[in-house]
Motif scaffolding. Sequence first.
Motif, mmCIF file in Angstrom:
data_model
loop_
_atom_site.group_PDB
_atom_site.id
_atom_site.type_symbol
_atom_site.label_atom_id
_atom_site.label_comp_id
_atom_site.label_asym_id
_atom_site.label_seq_id
_atom_site.Cartn_x
_atom_site.Cartn_y
_atom_site.Cartn_z
ATOM 1 N N ASP A 60 0.810 -1.218 0.000
ATOM 2 C CA ASP A 60 0.000 0.000 0.000
ATOM 3 C C ASP A 60 0.848 1.275 0.000
ATOM 4 O OD1 ASP A 60 -2.362 -1.447 0.050
ATOM 5 O OD2 ASP A 60 -2.399 -1.527 2.248
ATOM 6 N N LEU A 61 2.161 1.109 -0.020
ATOM 7 C CA LEU A 61 3.029 2.292 0.053
ATOM 8 C C LEU A 61 3.431 2.763 -1.348
ATOM 9 C CD1 LEU A 61 5.364 1.161 2.992
ATOM 10 C CD2 LEU A 61 3.322 2.633 3.096
ATOM 11 N N ASP A 62 3.238 4.042 -1.600
ATOM 12 C CA ASP A 62 3.773 4.663 -2.822
ATOM 13 C C ASP A 62 5.095 5.316 -2.446
ATOM 14 O OD1 ASP A 62 1.834 4.132 -4.747
ATOM 15 O OD2 ASP A 62 0.512 5.650 -3.847
ATOM 16 N N VAL A 63 6.081 5.136 -3.293
ATOM 17 C CA VAL A 63 7.394 5.681 -2.953
ATOM 18 C C VAL A 63 7.939 6.430 -4.155
ATOM 19 C CG1 VAL A 63 9.711 5.131 -2.116
ATOM 20 C CG2 VAL A 63 7.790 3.671 -1.468
ATOM 21 N N GLU A 64 8.437 7.656 -3.926
ATOM 22 C CA GLU A 64 9.116 8.363 -5.023
ATOM 23 C C GLU A 64 10.396 8.992 -4.492
ATOM 24 O OE1 GLU A 64 6.657 11.541 -6.441
ATOM 25 O OE2 GLU A 64 6.257 12.298 -4.427
ATOM 26 N N ARG A 65 11.395 9.058 -5.374
ATOM 27 C CA ARG A 65 12.657 9.652 -4.976
ATOM 28 C C ARG A 65 12.459 11.170 -4.916
ATOM 29 N NH1 ARG A 65 15.362 7.962 -8.783
ATOM 30 N NH2 ARG A 65 16.249 6.008 -8.133
ATOM 31 N N VAL A 66 13.086 11.821 -3.936
ATOM 32 C CA VAL A 66 12.995 13.282 -3.854
ATOM 33 C C VAL A 66 14.408 13.862 -3.809
ATOM 34 C CG1 VAL A 66 10.723 13.369 -2.756
ATOM 35 C CG2 VAL A 66 12.766 13.193 -1.325
ATOM 36 N N THR A 87 15.167 7.895 4.263
ATOM 37 C CA THR A 87 16.361 7.540 3.504
ATOM 38 C C THR A 87 16.436 6.025 3.343
ATOM 39 O OG1 THR A 87 17.491 9.420 4.490
ATOM 40 C CG2 THR A 87 18.888 7.732 3.476
ATOM 41 N N VAL A 88 16.721 5.570 2.137
ATOM 42 C CA VAL A 88 16.872 4.128 1.897
ATOM 43 C C VAL A 88 18.145 3.650 2.606
ATOM 44 C CG1 VAL A 88 17.210 2.333 0.140
ATOM 45 C CG2 VAL A 88 15.673 4.273 -0.328
ATOM 46 N N VAL A 103 12.637 -7.028 -5.111
ATOM 47 C CA VAL A 103 13.671 -6.368 -4.322
ATOM 48 C C VAL A 103 12.980 -5.684 -3.159
ATOM 49 C CG1 VAL A 103 15.578 -4.714 -4.346
ATOM 50 C CG2 VAL A 103 14.942 -5.921 -6.452
ATOM 51 N N ARG A 104 13.533 -5.840 -1.981
ATOM 52 C CA ARG A 104 12.950 -5.194 -0.810
ATOM 53 C C ARG A 104 13.831 -4.011 -0.401
ATOM 54 N NH1 ARG A 104 10.661 -8.287 4.460
ATOM 55 N NH2 ARG A 104 9.213 -8.926 2.846
ATOM 56 N N PHE A 105 13.204 -2.885 -0.174
ATOM 57 C CA PHE A 105 13.920 -1.677 0.242
ATOM 58 C C PHE A 105 13.519 -1.324 1.660
ATOM 59 C CE2 PHE A 105 13.271 -1.505 -4.298
ATOM 60 C CZ PHE A 105 14.535 -1.206 -4.781
ATOM 61 N N TYR A 106 14.512 -1.033 2.470
ATOM 62 C CA TYR A 106 14.242 -0.546 3.827
ATOM 63 C C TYR A 106 14.497 0.949 3.853
ATOM 64 C CZ TYR A 106 13.961 -5.339 5.409
ATOM 65 O OH TYR A 106 13.573 -6.643 5.589
ATOM 66 N N VAL A 107 13.560 1.681 4.434
ATOM 67 C CA VAL A 107 13.676 3.129 4.505
ATOM 68 C C VAL A 107 13.650 3.533 5.972
ATOM 69 C CG1 VAL A 107 12.626 5.326 3.846
ATOM 70 C CG2 VAL A 107 12.382 3.338 2.351
ATOM 71 N N ALA A 118 13.037 -1.731 -9.950
ATOM 72 C CA ALA A 118 13.646 -1.523 -8.633
ATOM 73 C C ALA A 118 14.696 -0.427 -8.690
ATOM 74 C CB ALA A 118 14.255 -2.835 -8.138
ATOM 75 N N ASP A 119 14.254 0.795 -8.958
ATOM 76 C CA ASP A 119 15.239 1.845 -9.213
ATOM 77 C C ASP A 119 15.482 2.761 -8.012
ATOM 78 O OD1 ASP A 119 12.723 2.731 -9.409
ATOM 79 O OD2 ASP A 119 12.955 3.809 -11.305
ATOM 80 N N PHE A 120 15.773 2.153 -6.872
ATOM 81 C CA PHE A 120 16.199 2.942 -5.713
ATOM 82 C C PHE A 120 17.543 2.410 -5.236
ATOM 83 C CE2 PHE A 120 11.549 2.946 -5.598
ATOM 84 C CZ PHE A 120 11.278 4.308 -5.553
ATOM 85 N N ASP A 121 18.326 3.305 -4.652
ATOM 86 C CA ASP A 121 19.623 2.893 -4.114
ATOM 87 C C ASP A 121 19.743 3.308 -2.662
ATOM 88 O OD1 ASP A 121 20.924 1.715 -6.323
ATOM 89 O OD2 ASP A 121 21.092 3.721 -7.233
ATOM 90 N N THR A 122 20.687 2.685 -1.991
ATOM 91 C CA THR A 122 21.016 3.081 -0.630
ATOM 92 C C THR A 122 21.339 4.577 -0.603
ATOM 93 O OG1 THR A 122 21.968 0.901 -0.399
ATOM 94 C CG2 THR A 122 22.491 2.458 1.327
#
Length: 368
Positions: A284-290, A306-307, A317-321, A337-341
């Motif tokens: 249910d979470l929407d996530v966008e890079r800012v 922050t990731v 891929v699982r991302f922890y924020v 899966a376009d997020f990075d640490t």
Amino acid sequence: MAEVTLSDLTKEYGDLTAVDALDLSVDDGELLCLLGPSGCGKSTTLRMLGGLETPTGGDVHIGGTEATDLPPYERETSMVFQSWALFPHKSVLENVAFGLKMDGVDGDERRERAREMLDVVEMGEFADHDPEDLSGGQKQRVALARSLAIEPDVLLLDEPLSNLDKRLREQMQLELRNIHDEVETTFVHVTHDQNEAFTLADSIAIMNDGEIEQVGEPREVYDDPTSLFVEEFLGDTNLVAAEAAATDGGVRASTEFDTEIALPVSEDAVSAGDALTVSFRPEDLDVERVDENAGAADDASALTGTVTDVLYRGSSVRFYVEIAGESVFFERSVGNADFDTDDRVRVSWNTDDLLVFAGGDRVGGGTP
Ligand code: ADP
Ligand code: MG
């Protein structure tokens, strides 16, 4: 086929109450999964249903008949166990025909019915084989055919697939579902595996510590868990401790997060200061890079964080924020899966998708 009713069913072993005044009904022809963690009393419940264990209290009705004190062979039930327990010196066909022999069915009819059942489980071509020569999945099918051959009104299955490897287990889940639809017998299937219950069941009864927590169709219990136990057991979710804060026009939660967030809870359901647990389901979470230099744009249904970790899990891929001290995860498919640490992200949701619990019980409205 027969309906099953368990009323006030209790089993004590010395000081230990394995099954605690349990009430449960299973409809005629239904496939019910009894789902719960190891040791919660599933097998004990099933064994009392099959007459392999004597209840300390309460009763069992099968097809409207009181069966509480009947021995197993006088009940219209048949049990499939986790261990396959086929007779080693009999052929596959003789194994399946065995129960019919015990029932006094004559030779030709016995073999014909055993063959039919082997066809149902797609093992017809192995009729003359020795069970020793079969794979685990094939043995389990034969065990299933043997239990079905006597045409029980109720088939009891105690984790019958848990000795199989993952791929075979998933295939057998689908086949078991098809076999159930074909034979139209009432099935009570015990498992500790949520996915198995979701794949198989017409309805799921979730068990905790000797009691039934919730019964419903798979979709219903997933979408609308009535307790924190069910939410934790069924979902892989983010649980965040919070405190109720009254506002005009609704309830908010002050969490470890800096911002108060809106909850789908009416003001009369909780009091300011109540300890709550809020479930943020990853789907249910929407996530966008800012932009990392932008200020936090938090509001009552969005937080910036922050990731911290990226975990590959095969196809997803699982991302922890990290958001003000809380770690929250979400998932994406590998191709997406376009997020990075260290990425700054804004995580937002619909208030109505949050699930809120107080003292273990659900508060607030259900999700549609
Ligand atoms: P599950 O099948 O959900 O894993 P069980 O029904 O096997 O759970 O067991 C429920 C509880 O009863 C457990 O604490 C277990 O140790 C206990 N128990 C089960 N059978 C016996 C027995 N024959 N004697 C004593 N305790 C038992
Ligand atoms: Mg068990």
